[in-house]
Design a protein around this motif. Structure first.
Motif, PDB file in Angstrom:
ATOM      1  N   THR A   1      -4.995  -4.764  -1.547  1.00  0.00           N
ATOM      2  CA  THR A   1      -3.806  -5.532  -1.925  1.00  0.00           C
ATOM      3  C   THR A   1      -3.955  -6.098  -3.333  1.00  0.00           C
ATOM      4  OG1 THR A   1      -3.596  -6.131   0.395  1.00  0.00           O
ATOM      5  CG2 THR A   1      -2.254  -7.361  -1.163  1.00  0.00           C
TER       6      THR A   1
ATOM      7  N   ILE B   1      -8.827  -4.159   3.226  1.00  0.00           N
ATOM      8  CA  ILE B   1      -7.415  -4.477   3.003  1.00  0.00           C
ATOM      9  C   ILE B   1      -7.187  -5.529   1.906  1.00  0.00           C
ATOM     10  CG2 ILE B   1      -5.290  -5.312   4.116  1.00  0.00           C
ATOM     11  CD1 ILE B   1      -6.084  -2.487   4.916  1.00  0.00           C
TER      12      ILE B   1
ATOM     13  N   THR C   1       0.824  -1.211   0.000  1.00  0.00           N
ATOM     14  CA  THR C   1       0.000   0.000   0.000  1.00  0.00           C
ATOM     15  C   THR C   1       0.859   1.263   0.000  1.00  0.00           C
ATOM     16  OG1 THR C   1      -0.197  -0.444   2.351  1.00  0.00           O
ATOM     17  CG2 THR C   1      -2.120  -0.890   1.006  1.00  0.00           C
TER      18      THR C   1
END
Lengths: 131, 128
Positions: free
Chosen positions: A103, A99, A20
């Protein structure tokens, strides 16, 4: 503001590198590089407007080895900034914040940017080298 | 505290680090959206102009559709680049006079860049 001696919050060297933060930094870096690369567009258009001799000189510089290396890097920076920019637009619209999704879309942007770059340069090579 | 008639909102407006509202943010996104299809078109144009020499390249850019798209691409590109660099400078340059000089410089260069592109496109498209 910058000259105060108060303690700072932990900075880059404290954190474990993650995709990130790497992609976020890369987005800014490619953006700055592309802003400089816009001079390429200006010189290309001005040379085309100036006449055959100037255009031939532009084509020769672009087709030289350093020119081709620069153009290859520029192509990748464009592809990456564009693809990652689409991620940013999706976030601005409120999508893709969890998340695992962040990703996955990050890796998709990286891989696709390389694929697009190689496809574009595949066409360049099939036409017999740059410019 | 009640000695003036301004609302609290009116008093805090413009006091943030950016000194202005959301206009720049919105235009940054709009130019980004515009640049997605324009980028695809630009890659197609650049690849088809490859090796074909001056006359062919000149004819292609002079085509009204390509000339208009090239003008749109130039404007969106430099506008987007200026807004992007503005945010980077706002984030990292904290010396006020240096920030002012850099912001002005970036704007001047972006305007020069877009004017050069538009002049070149006009000259190519309208013949010279």
């Amino acid at each position: 503001m910058a000259q105060t001696a108060r303690p700072l919050s932990p900075h880059l060297q404290i954190y474990k590198w993650q995709i990130t933060m790497a992609l976020s930094i890369l987005h800014r870096a490619t953006g700055i590089v592309l802003a400089l690369g816009s001079l390429l567009l200006v010189s290309g258009l001005l040379s085309l407007a100036s006449g055959p001799d100037t255009y031939a000189r532009f084509a020769a510089v672009a087709g030289s080895l350093p020119g081709q290396v620069l153009l290859f890097g520029w192509t990748w920076a464009l592809c990456y900034h564009l693809l990652n920019g689409i991620r940013h637009l999706a976030w601005d619209a409120g999508h893709g914040y969890d998340i695992p999704t962040v990703t996955v879309t990050g890796w998709v942007a990286v891989v696709l940017s390389l694929v697009f770059t190689f496809v574009i340069w595949g066409v360049v090579l099939m036409k017999g080298g740059a410019a | 505290m009640r000695s003036h008639l301004r609302t609290p909102l009116k008093r805090v407006r413009g006091l943030g680090s950016a000194k202005h509202g959301t206009g720049a943010f919105v235009i940054q996104r709009l130019t980004a959206i515009a640049l997605v299809p324009l980028f695809v078109w630009f890659v197609w144009l650049a690849l088809s102009m490859l090796h074909d020499g001056y006359a062919a390249a000149h004819t292609m850019v002079a085509h009204p559709a390509n000339a208009v798209l090239m003008a749109a691409f130039s404007i969106a590109l430099f506008w987007h680049a200026q807004l992007g660099l503005q945010v980077v400078i706002e984030d990292y340059v904290h010396t006020r006079w240096l920030e002012f000089i850099l912001q002005a410089l970036v704007r001047f260069l972006a305007i020069l860049g877009v004017l050069a592109c538009l002049l070149a496109i006009a000259r190519i498209a309208l013949g010279s």
